[in-house]
Every structure is written in C-alpha cells, then in structure tokens.
Motif scaffolding. Sequence first.
Motif, PDB file in Angstrom:
ATOM      1  N   GLU A  22       0.685  -1.367  -0.027  1.00 29.81           N
ATOM      2  CA  GLU A  22       0.161  -0.116   0.328  1.00 29.81           C
ATOM      3  C   GLU A  22       0.965   1.434  -0.150  1.00 29.81           C
ATOM      4  O   GLU A  22       0.520   1.809  -0.694  1.00 29.81           O
ATOM      5  CB  GLU A  22      -1.000  -0.146   1.040  1.00 29.81           C
ATOM      6  N   SER A  23       2.049   1.040   1.052  1.00 28.21           N
ATOM      7  CA  SER A  23       3.147   2.311   0.602  1.00 28.21           C
ATOM      8  C   SER A  23       3.939   2.622  -0.512  1.00 28.21           C
ATOM      9  O   SER A  23       4.945   3.484  -0.507  1.00 28.21           O
ATOM     10  CB  SER A  23       3.223   1.779   1.931  1.00 28.21           C
ATOM     11  N   LYS A  24       3.378   1.836  -1.271  1.00 21.20           N
ATOM     12  CA  LYS A  24       4.932   1.773  -2.787  1.00 21.20           C
ATOM     13  C   LYS A  24       4.269   1.840  -3.749  1.00 21.20           C
ATOM     14  O   LYS A  24       3.176   1.448  -4.271  1.00 21.20           O
ATOM     15  CB  LYS A  24       6.294   0.391  -2.037  1.00 21.20           C
ATOM     16  N   PRO A  25       5.062   2.281  -5.401  1.00 19.77           N
ATOM     17  CA  PRO A  25       4.274   2.356  -5.803  1.00 19.77           C
ATOM     18  C   PRO A  25       4.520   0.685  -6.650  1.00 19.77           C
ATOM     19  O   PRO A  25       4.579   0.030  -6.499  1.00 19.77           O
ATOM     20  CB  PRO A  25       5.739   3.392  -7.123  1.00 19.77           C
ATOM     21  N   HIS A  51       7.142  -1.505  -7.565  1.00 17.53           N
ATOM     22  CA  HIS A  51       7.560  -2.290  -6.538  1.00 17.53           C
ATOM     23  C   HIS A  51       7.698  -3.561  -5.478  1.00 17.53           C
ATOM     24  O   HIS A  51       8.247  -3.799  -5.125  1.00 17.53           O
ATOM     25  CB  HIS A  51       8.224  -0.502  -5.849  1.00 17.53           C
ATOM     26  N   LYS A  77      10.344   9.514 -14.826  1.00 24.63           N
ATOM     27  CA  LYS A  77       8.747   9.879 -13.615  1.00 24.63           C
ATOM     28  C   LYS A  77       9.082   8.833 -13.440  1.00 24.63           C
ATOM     29  O   LYS A  77       8.075   8.110 -12.771  1.00 24.63           O
ATOM     30  CB  LYS A  77       8.355  10.118 -15.279  1.00 24.63           C
ATOM     31  N   THR A 103      10.758   7.205 -10.996  1.00 26.69           N
ATOM     32  CA  THR A 103      10.602   8.068  -9.798  1.00 26.69           C
ATOM     33  C   THR A 103       9.236   8.482  -9.070  1.00 26.69           C
ATOM     34  O   THR A 103       8.774   7.384  -7.633  1.00 26.69           O
ATOM     35  CB  THR A 103      11.106   9.710  -9.857  1.00 26.69           C
ATOM     36  N   GLU A 104       8.331   8.025  -9.286  1.00 20.90           N
ATOM     37  CA  GLU A 104       6.949   8.320  -9.060  1.00 20.90           C
ATOM     38  C   GLU A 104       5.572   7.384  -9.527  1.00 20.90           C
ATOM     39  O   GLU A 104       4.902   6.807  -8.827  1.00 20.90           O
ATOM     40  CB  GLU A 104       6.292   9.777  -9.223  1.00 20.90           C
ATOM     41  N   CYS A 115      -0.100   6.382 -12.154  1.00 22.96           N
ATOM     42  CA  CYS A 115      -1.336   6.408 -11.770  1.00 22.96           C
ATOM     43  C   CYS A 115      -2.680   5.537 -12.828  1.00 22.96           C
ATOM     44  O   CYS A 115      -2.365   5.320 -14.051  1.00 22.96           O
ATOM     45  CB  CYS A 115      -1.830   7.239 -11.847  1.00 22.96           C
ATOM     46  N   GLY A 145      -6.599   5.999  -7.910  1.00 21.86           N
ATOM     47  CA  GLY A 145      -6.189   6.853  -8.781  1.00 21.86           C
ATOM     48  C   GLY A 145      -4.940   7.266  -8.273  1.00 21.86           C
ATOM     49  O   GLY A 145      -4.123   7.853  -9.144  1.00 21.86           O
ATOM     50  N   ALA A 146      -4.600   6.471  -7.876  1.00 25.09           N
ATOM     51  CA  ALA A 146      -2.537   6.838  -7.108  1.00 25.09           C
ATOM     52  C   ALA A 146      -2.074   6.453  -7.433  1.00 25.09           C
ATOM     53  O   ALA A 146      -2.046   5.136  -8.421  1.00 25.09           O
ATOM     54  CB  ALA A 146      -2.853   7.556  -5.142  1.00 25.09           C
ATOM     55  N   ASN A 147      -0.202   6.657  -7.660  1.00 27.57           N
ATOM     56  CA  ASN A 147       0.307   5.937  -7.771  1.00 27.57           C
ATOM     57  C   ASN A 147       0.709   4.930  -7.149  1.00 27.57           C
ATOM     58  O   ASN A 147       1.946   4.486  -7.201  1.00 27.57           O
ATOM     59  CB  ASN A 147       1.705   6.881  -7.802  1.00 27.57           C
ATOM     60  N   LYS A 148      -0.024   4.212  -6.357  1.00 26.58           N
ATOM     61  CA  LYS A 148       0.296   3.421  -5.328  1.00 26.58           C
ATOM     62  C   LYS A 148      -1.199   2.233  -5.033  1.00 26.58           C
ATOM     63  O   LYS A 148      -2.438   3.146  -4.458  1.00 26.58           O
ATOM     64  CB  LYS A 148       0.984   3.615  -3.556  1.00 26.58           C
TER      65      LYS A 148
END
Lengths: 203, 417
Positions: free
Chosen positions: B52-55, B58, B337, B340-341, B344, B369-372
């Motif tokens: 839940e805390s990683k892109p 990862h 990009k 790093t991030e 989404c 909708g986030a990157n994680k």
Amino acid sequence: MSDLKTQLIEEFSEQNLVEDFGDLTLSVEAKNIVKTCLRLRDFYNFDTLIDLCGVDYLTYGQSDWDSNASSSGFSRARDLQGESRHQQRFAVVYHLLSVRQNYRLRLKTYVDEASPIIKSVTKIWTSADWYEREAFDLMGILFENHNDLRRILTDYGFVGHPLRKDFPMIGEVEMRFDEKLGRVIYESVSIEENVSVPRVIRK
Amino acid sequence: MAEIRNYTLNFGPQHPAAHGVLRLILEIDGEVIEHADPHIGLLHRGTEKLAESKPYNHSIGYMDRLDYVSMMCNEHAYVLAIEAMLGLEIPERAKYIRVLFDEITRILNHLMWLGTHALDVGAMSIFLYAFREREKLIDCYEAVSGSRMHATYYRPGGVYRDLPDEMPQYLESNFRSAKELAAMNANRQGSLLDFIADFAAEFPKSIKQYDDLLTDNRIWKQRLVNIGIVSKNRAKQLGFTGPMLRGSGVAWDLRKNQPYEVYEKLEFEIPVGVTGDSYDRYLVRMEEMRQSNHLIEQCVEWLQSNPGAVMSDDHKVAPPERLAMKDDMESLIHHFKLFTEGYCLPAGEVYRAIEHPKGEFGVYLISDGANKPYRIKIRAPGFPHLAAMNEMARGHMLSDVVTIIGTQDIVFGEIDR
C-alpha cells in the motif's frame, strides 16, 4: 455472463450492480448479507467463496502530503476528484465463483465504523471460516455467529488491527529478549516512520 | 477402570514435515486425530500493508516472495490486475513467454511438492531426483532474469527482457575434468530456447522414473490411498482450487475455463481424480507435469519462429530503451518519471486470478487514482486448503497428518503473506 447480469439486475435493481473492468459488483446492505448469500448460492449456483476481505476507506482519495508548499510548483498531490467519499469506513468484500456456471461475482457491503459487525457466512460456505478470522484480525471487523473468531495471522496477544489505515506501518511495539528478566519483552517501537518511497501523486 | 483422556500434541513450528512454520495443535485419542487446529502467521510479513505504501512496480518483487516455490506465477496475477486497470495490451511474444515460464514454474512447483511429499512419507531418493531436474529449470530462471528464485521478470506491459541468445555455461574448475565439463555444457551450446527444448525432450523420461519409483510402490500406496478424502461438494464448499479440486473430480482449470494470455490457442488436457484421496491428487499433479511439458514444447516452437517485441511501447508504464534515452529528451523524461513516481491507475477495483500451480491465485486491487494501490488483497490458494486441515485429518492417524500436509502442497510464504 450477460445472462447473469440481466438476472441480477431484475432481482437486485440496476443501481446496486456495477460492471467495472469486466468484473460484476453487487452492493448489498449489511443486514441482508446472509439472505442474499443464500439466494446466490442456491439459485445462482455460486458454489465457492473464493475470497473474503475487509477494506478500510478511511483515507480513500486523500493526498498524504501537502503540495501547496510553494505557490509556483505544480500541485499533483491533490485529492481524488468526484465521488471520493464512501458512506461508511469499512467494507466487506466477497468474491464468489460458480464452478458449475463458470462466472464470478463480487459482493460488497459496508459496515459502520462505530460497530463494525456483520453476520457470518460460515454456515453458507465453510471456506469463510478462516477468511472471516483474517478480516477480524487484520481489519477489526466482527462476524456475528462465527464459532471461533480468534486472531489468525498476527502474534499471540497482538493489539490492534494492522491493515487499518490508522495503524502505523512500523507497528506499535517491538520485541526483544531481556537478559535480566530472562524472557521476551515488548516495548514501544524505537524507529521512526521514514518515507523513502515516492509520495502519492494523482493525474 | 483407568481414566482415559485425550491429549494434546504440539506439532511444529520447528518440524521438518511441517513445510516451514506450521504449528499444529492436535487433539489425539490414542493415535487418532480428534481435532487439528493449525496456527499460522509465523511467516506473516505484511505484504499487503507494505504494498500500500509503494508504487505499483516496487511490489512485483514482493509477489515472488509469497509462494517462494512458484515465483513467476505470483507475479503474473499481480501484473494482470494492473494491466486490466490500465487497459494495456501486451505483445503476443510476451504472452507466450509468460505462458512458457508459467509452465516452467508449474513443473518447478510440482517437483518441489513431489520431492518433499515423498520425503515426508519416507521415500528419500525421489527428493534428490526431483531436485536434479529442478536445478535445470532454476537455471532457466537465472538465464532470463539474473536471479535463481526471485525473478521480478513479469512487468506490467510484458516481460522485463527478451529470452537470451546464449545459455550460461559451467566454467572450468579443479573439481571437474575437461571431459566432464564438456558433458555438462553439451545442452548449453545454443540459446535458452534450445536448452528448454532439450529439457522438454528429456523430461518425460524423468517423470517415467518418478512414476516407476512411486506409482505402484506398495508403501507409497499404503500411505496415500484413502487418506484425506474430500468429496466434490465438500471441495467446493471448502474453497478448494487447482489440483486439490481436480483431485476430487471437478474438471475446473482457469487455463481452460477462463483463459488468459494464449492458453486458448494451446493444446493440453485437464486431469481429474476419482475418489478425491491423496493418491488421486498425486496422480493429478504427475499428469499436470506431463501436460505442462507439452505446453512448454508448443511455446518453444512458437517462440523460435516468431521474434518480436516483449514489452509494450507505452512508456508511461514500460521503460524506454536505454539507447533512446541518450539523445531523446522525451525518453529521458519518461524514464525519470517512471522510476521516481511510477504511474497512476484509474480509480476502481479489479480482481484477476490465474491458475497457479497450487490453485487459484488472485489479486484484488483497489485503486483511488494514485500511483500506489489503496488496498491489495492477495487470494492465496493454500489458505483455504490449510483451513480444511481439521476436516481432512479428523479420524486419521497421527502419521497421516504428514501425508495430508504433503498432499495440500503447503507453502507458508503465500498462506501467511
């Protein structure tokens, strides 16, 4: 699949049924869960409960960092636009599979934050037993009429529900062997939460 | 008359037949099991919380560490879920490579299962034979990903890189003569595909060997036949999938019933059991190895004649070519990009499952909708199987518990997550 969809719409009305990425999701009120599950098992032939899990919607769609630090930088850490709020904090999600008819259905039901209690479905599908224990252990959802609602994955005597969004990633206690006392003791964590991975962004 | 009481026995978590860290509390009447209560969670690492805390990218490596004897299959379900949400189409060649490695993984897993199951029941030598073949397949993992176990080879958009043209060879050493070395490297002269083709040609002989050692072996049959019988209906009730369900006589296989990748183009059969005992499940898994071998042959044939891309060219998800980054600014930006991030996913939820060697391995992904991932739930096949331990072991003898653990093909990495 389309047959199932039309049948379900007829029985449970269209607003409760969503098709998303090819998966069917049926929303059910928590008080009707046992009735609905029985109906789905006996009439729609959903003979297998593939999965059951809890979801915590506490921080759904929120940004986890302040992006207005500078006035010129581009702010991408924004909250999710549109309908981001869920009516209740916790959800219980059931994944059903019909081996006989070869289709799947996701059942979704919300439970109240103050009293996250829902009726158990262990009488309907035996496999729900451990799944409900897991959802209780990790998410703190209580299952009424479950025979044996013990913790399953966490340590004996563990306090808290680790998959809740307000449970810190580093945990709350750490364990070590104390030479003087000659036994294992628990202390509050000595490390700090350190975010070494990219922050949340949204398009 | 003396008072006779049941007593409680602690089995594991440090026990060679517990397949890792299973702790069983057995209530025994004489030597008959009255109640079995598995205590799990000793290998719980909080994969779901960590993810839940990683892109997204990862966490692919975490998937390898779930069921650590069938690594790439775990990755497969995870990348399928991401691809479904992105609506990403992957190149045909990547699909074949995935199927090829899924089947290699299935053989890897079944060889591990066969070796340890037989070892638990008392057949020592089969373990050594199984690991002899396993070594070759692990070498394929290493050739393609650089890692013998935790490959991180499947990526959203395809696979990390194309199959290598050269198979790594054994080097000279003081321990082997030039002649021995030449013999060891004999099937490593060509590409990886040639090596796999060679393996697939030889493997039926190895299965024949296992077959000769076990199938009609009197001790093996005494230990397995009629142990842990599960009927068709109970198997579905208990949430069984994969060989455990097929052993009970239900012809259910996601590769046939809900095909993904290119399984509908390939030819293979689904073995099913009759009585639903441990021996049937043994026969089902043995036949599955033969079918997997046949699938590997078909994939190798297709891959040898169809070169092409193995990764999507959508650079929001897949990294651009290293060379292009040198003089193309857009590629450089994409690369930066992505690493790093990340990317989404649209808000929503998806469940994708594959036919993992142990059963249905599914990933339920909720994105906001986030990157994680907002929430990820891993549906591990071994979890409901182990939950059925009490039902399967009740009324059997203490020594049969070991057979039942073996026949369930328990691996704690996926059960505890």
